[in-house]
Every structure is written in structure tokens, then in C-alpha cells.
Enzyme design. Structure first.
Site, short mmCIF file in Angstrom:
data_model
loop_
_atom_site.label_atom_id
_atom_site.label_comp_id
_atom_site.label_asym_id
_atom_site.label_seq_id
_atom_site.Cartn_x
_atom_site.Cartn_y
_atom_site.Cartn_z
N ALA A 50 -1.66 1.30 -3.70
CA ALA A 50 -1.69 1.96 -2.59
C ALA A 50 -2.82 2.81 -2.39
O ALA A 50 -2.63 3.89 -1.63
CB ALA A 50 -0.33 2.72 -2.47
N CYS A 51 -3.79 2.64 -3.32
CA CYS A 51 -4.86 3.71 -3.36
C CYS A 51 -5.90 3.33 -2.37
O CYS A 51 -6.10 2.14 -2.18
CB CYS A 51 -5.47 3.78 -4.70
SG CYS A 51 -6.84 4.79 -4.74
N GLY A 52 -6.65 4.25 -1.74
CA GLY A 52 -7.82 3.76 -1.20
C GLY A 52 -9.01 2.75 -1.81
O GLY A 52 -9.67 2.25 -1.12
N TYR A 53 -8.80 3.13 -3.17
CA TYR A 53 -9.85 2.20 -3.92
C TYR A 53 -9.22 1.00 -4.44
O TYR A 53 -9.79 0.25 -5.11
CB TYR A 53 -10.24 3.11 -5.18
CG TYR A 53 -11.23 4.17 -4.75
CD1 TYR A 53 -12.73 4.06 -4.92
CD2 TYR A 53 -10.79 5.28 -4.45
CE1 TYR A 53 -13.53 4.97 -4.38
CE2 TYR A 53 -11.56 6.60 -4.34
CZ TYR A 53 -13.17 6.15 -4.32
OH TYR A 53 -13.66 7.29 -4.09
N ALA A 54 -8.10 0.62 -3.65
CA ALA A 54 -7.53 -0.69 -4.24
C ALA A 54 -8.42 -2.06 -4.01
O ALA A 54 -8.35 -2.94 -4.67
CB ALA A 54 -6.08 -0.83 -3.69
#
Length: 188
Positions: A63-67
Site C-alpha cells: 500500500a506504499c506510494g513506491y509500490a
């Protein structure tokens, strides 16, 4: 997360050996070979299984913006896997609890949303007093280069030593990562 007795003993052996003394590990797997991650659903993912091959270990969160970096990691796995590179994702709840899933659900989300086919560990702490022994060892090996957020990357060399650390913001396709991997793969 529980820390297995074997991981604690391996870490103590590495620390007891000291950096300048003879290593307390099997020579064929190097110091990183002393560590293993739990696998979702049971079992372990021992780094000694990758002795003689480079391994890119990345703390992740679905769920990270870097996913979207999962796709780049998959690209490295696809491009270099047949030459010996292994990519291992280590899902972590340490950064804003951006890994809300557990166990097999993490692997399924990474596969479904990002096409991931490389190995994933079970959810693991990567910083602080509860950090997995591999991450405590890596922090000692690369001071000031420990994970500050999700998608921090460590490259373990063919000899089991920690060759490089790459911050979150460095995309898996960055020439610095690709060059480091190629250099490791090119060694005899």
C-alpha cells in the site's frame, strides 16, 4: 513476528567474529548465508540457498506510494534471474503500516497488482529493536544506509557480503543498481 533461535545464534556468531577476524559462517555462503526469512504460510527462505549468486533484498509494502517499484524489481528478476540473480521482497509494517496485509495475501496482492513472481518473505520488521537479524547485520555493514522507508534495496554479492545499499527513491531500473548487479553476475 518471532525471531527464530537459529537467526539469533547466527547473528551472534557473526557479531562475535568481528569484522576483522575470521568469519563464523560457512565459507561457501558468506556472512549473509547465516540468515533466513520466514515464508508466508510456513517454512523458511534461507539465504544460504543462494550461495554463489547475487541477491537483491528489498523491504516492501503493497500500500506504499513506491509500490510501482514492484514492476521494476520484477523486470530485474526477469532480465537477470536466469543468470543467477534472486530478488527477495521482505514486506514490512515499519513505515506507516503501509503493509496492511498478512501472509499469503501479501504475495497474492504483489502478484495480482504488479506481476511479481520472485520470492517474498513473511511480514518482517526491518528497523528498530525488533528488526530481523539480517537487517541489523546490514545496518552494521552499511552504517547510515539502513531503510528509511519502504523499497530500500540491499545487494548481497556472490560471496555473501553486502555489496551495496540503494535508497527508496532509487528505482530498480536505475543504472547504478543495474551496473552493480551486472558486476556481480560477471564475477567468476
Amino acid at each position: 513476528m518471532t525471531i527464530r533461535r537459529r537467526d539469533c545464534l547466527a547473528m551472534l556468531a557473526v557479531l562475535a567474529a568481528g569484522r576483522a577476524n575470521a568469519p563464523a559462517y560457512a565459507a561457501e555462503s558468506g556472512p549473509a548465508g547465516a540468515f533466513a526469512f520466514d515464508k508466508p504460510g510456513g517454512g523458511t527462505l534461507p539465504l544460504s540457498a543462494y550461495a554463489g549468486k547475487p541477491v537483491l533484498i528489498v523491504n516492501t509494502a503493497t500500500a506504499c506510494g513506491y509500490a510501482p517499484q514492484f514492476a521494476g524489481l520484477q523486470g530485474l528478476w526477469t532480465r537477470f534471474g536466469d543468470r543467477g540473480l534472486t530478488v527477495i521482497a521482505v514486506p514490512s509494517p515499519d513505515f506507516g503500516n503501509q503493509e496492511p496485509l498478512d501472509g499469503a495475501a501479501i504475495a497474492e496482492a504483489a502478484r495480482k497488482n504488479h506481476g511479481v513472481t520472485f520470492p517474498l518473505a513473511d511480514k518482517t520488521h526491518v528497523r528498530g529493536p525488533a528488526a530481523h537479524p539480517f537487517y541489523r547485520w546490514a545496518a552494521e555493514q552499511k552504517p547510515g544506509q539502513s531503510p528509511q522507508w519502504n523499497f530500500h534495496k540491499y545487494l548481497v554479492g556472490r560471496d555473501g557480503t553486502l555489496r551495496a545499499a540503494f535508497a527508496t527513491q532509487i528505482d530498480p531500473s536505475d543504472p547504478r543498481i543495474v551496473s552493480a548487479i551486472v558486476a556481480e553476475l560477471g564475477q567468476a
